[in-house]
Design a protein around this motif. Sequence first.
Motif, short mmCIF file in Angstrom:
data_model
loop_
_atom_site.label_atom_id
_atom_site.label_comp_id
_atom_site.label_asym_id
_atom_site.label_seq_id
_atom_site.Cartn_x
_atom_site.Cartn_y
_atom_site.Cartn_z
N ALA A 1 0.86 -1.18 0.00
CA ALA A 1 0.00 0.00 0.00
C ALA A 1 0.90 1.23 0.00
O ALA A 1 1.77 1.36 0.86
N GLU A 2 0.69 2.12 -0.97
CA GLU A 2 1.55 3.28 -1.11
C GLU A 2 0.86 4.54 -0.60
O GLU A 2 -0.33 4.75 -0.80
N CYS A 3 1.66 5.37 0.05
CA CYS A 3 1.20 6.68 0.49
C CYS A 3 2.15 7.72 -0.09
O CYS A 3 3.25 7.91 0.42
N LYS A 4 1.76 8.34 -1.20
CA LYS A 4 2.61 9.35 -1.82
C LYS A 4 2.53 10.67 -1.05
O LYS A 4 1.46 11.07 -0.57
N ASN A 5 3.65 11.35 -0.95
CA ASN A 5 3.70 12.60 -0.21
C ASN A 5 3.21 13.79 -1.02
O ASN A 5 2.44 14.61 -0.54
N MET A 6 3.63 13.87 -2.28
CA MET A 6 3.29 15.01 -3.12
C MET A 6 2.09 14.70 -4.01
O MET A 6 1.04 15.30 -3.90
N ASN A 7 2.26 13.73 -4.90
CA ASN A 7 1.21 13.38 -5.85
C ASN A 7 0.32 12.27 -5.27
O ASN A 7 0.32 11.14 -5.74
N SER A 8 -0.44 12.63 -4.24
CA SER A 8 -1.18 11.62 -3.48
C SER A 8 -2.19 10.87 -4.33
O SER A 8 -2.45 9.69 -4.09
N ASP A 9 -2.76 11.53 -5.36
CA ASP A 9 -3.76 10.85 -6.20
C ASP A 9 -3.15 9.74 -7.04
O ASP A 9 -3.88 8.92 -7.62
N ASP A 10 -1.82 9.72 -7.16
CA ASP A 10 -1.15 8.69 -7.95
C ASP A 10 -0.73 7.49 -7.10
O ASP A 10 -0.07 6.57 -7.60
N SER A 11 -1.08 7.47 -5.83
CA SER A 11 -0.73 6.32 -4.99
C SER A 11 -1.37 5.05 -5.53
O SER A 11 -2.51 5.07 -6.01
N TYR A 12 -0.66 3.95 -5.45
CA TYR A 12 -1.18 2.69 -5.98
C TYR A 12 -0.75 1.53 -5.08
O TYR A 12 0.06 1.68 -4.17
N ALA A 13 -1.31 0.37 -5.37
CA ALA A 13 -0.99 -0.85 -4.62
C ALA A 13 -0.27 -1.82 -5.55
O ALA A 13 -0.90 -2.43 -6.42
N PRO A 14 1.04 -2.00 -5.40
CA PRO A 14 1.77 -2.94 -6.25
C PRO A 14 1.56 -4.38 -5.79
O PRO A 14 1.45 -4.65 -4.59
N ILE A 15 1.52 -5.28 -6.76
CA ILE A 15 1.38 -6.71 -6.46
C ILE A 15 2.57 -7.42 -7.09
O ILE A 15 2.78 -7.34 -8.31
N TRP A 16 3.35 -8.09 -6.25
CA TRP A 16 4.58 -8.72 -6.69
C TRP A 16 4.50 -10.25 -6.57
O TRP A 16 3.88 -10.77 -5.65
N ASP A 17 5.15 -10.92 -7.52
CA ASP A 17 5.38 -12.35 -7.41
C ASP A 17 6.70 -12.54 -6.67
O ASP A 17 7.76 -12.17 -7.18
N VAL A 18 6.64 -13.07 -5.45
CA VAL A 18 7.84 -13.25 -4.64
C VAL A 18 8.13 -14.73 -4.40
O VAL A 18 8.78 -15.09 -3.42
N THR A 19 7.63 -15.58 -5.29
CA THR A 19 7.89 -17.01 -5.18
C THR A 19 9.39 -17.28 -5.10
O THR A 19 9.87 -18.03 -4.25
N ASP A 20 10.14 -16.65 -6.01
CA ASP A 20 11.60 -16.66 -5.98
C ASP A 20 12.02 -15.24 -5.64
O ASP A 20 12.07 -14.37 -6.50
N PHE A 21 12.30 -14.99 -4.36
CA PHE A 21 12.49 -13.61 -3.90
C PHE A 21 13.64 -12.92 -4.63
O PHE A 21 13.57 -11.73 -4.94
N GLU A 22 14.70 -13.65 -4.92
CA GLU A 22 15.85 -13.03 -5.59
C GLU A 22 15.50 -12.56 -7.00
O GLU A 22 16.15 -11.68 -7.55
N ASN A 23 14.46 -13.16 -7.59
CA ASN A 23 14.03 -12.78 -8.93
C ASN A 23 12.58 -12.30 -8.92
O ASN A 23 11.82 -12.53 -9.85
N ALA A 24 12.19 -11.62 -7.83
CA ALA A 24 10.82 -11.13 -7.69
C ALA A 24 10.48 -10.15 -8.80
O ALA A 24 11.31 -9.35 -9.24
N THR A 25 9.24 -10.20 -9.26
CA THR A 25 8.79 -9.32 -10.34
C THR A 25 7.43 -8.74 -9.98
O THR A 25 6.59 -9.39 -9.35
N GLU A 26 7.23 -7.49 -10.39
CA GLU A 26 5.92 -6.87 -10.20
C GLU A 26 4.96 -7.44 -11.24
O GLU A 26 5.21 -7.37 -12.44
N ILE A 27 3.84 -7.98 -10.76
CA ILE A 27 2.85 -8.58 -11.65
C ILE A 27 1.95 -7.51 -12.25
O ILE A 27 1.72 -7.44 -13.46
N ILE A 28 1.39 -6.69 -11.36
CA ILE A 28 0.39 -5.71 -11.79
C ILE A 28 0.24 -4.68 -10.68
O ILE A 28 0.73 -4.90 -9.56
#
Length: 225
Positions: free
Chosen positions: A37-64
Amino acid sequence: SSGINAEYGGQLQVLPDEDGSLSDFSITSNGKKLLGAECKNMNSDDSYAPIWDVTDFENATEIIRYDTYGARMFACATHPDNERGVVAGHRGTHVFMLETAEMLFKIDRGCNWVGFLMNNRIIYADRSSVFVCDLDTGEDVKALTGHSDDVTGGCLVRDETQIYTASEDGKIKLYDIEQEECIYTFFNHRAQQYTGASASPCGEKIAAGNQNGMLYVLKGANYEE
């Protein structure tokens, strides 16, 4: 020795720029996805929730990204089914699919803390109270009142029948959810505003962080060996 070993597993740049802070995160019960969960300081309307695949943490990738929220977020959680996520903040509470970021449900209530219950319900803090909302009807079915300032954290215990809440009023409370009853209140004269709480599943031990720099650890009320 407890027989438990831990080793450093690396680090992950969940957010790409310095404008946003990671206000909360949750890892699915199968350990495969991370929701932030993101809390932006300046551009608050652009805050988003990233979803990551962390199955292999060393090669984790943002899914969506769940990027349709449009405001600062302060809390998030993942469902035990590993398929759904929820965020809460200045635009209320949103439930969505982790794989596709498709929004499933939203209400204009909730802000500082949120969680899932197993019976297709969510539990969330809105100002000084905690509510249980039925996702099928969108109606609040339980209300836990008694704090005099914002609830900043909660932890479900004893198979989701009870919840410990931490508040900016300097109190920790234990509620019976079904009965909508406060069972126990903890107050320490040195405690100021609580920032969050965590507990063991059975409710034996509870820890709550405070703005005075202290971590208070309690033995659970009504705990039986």
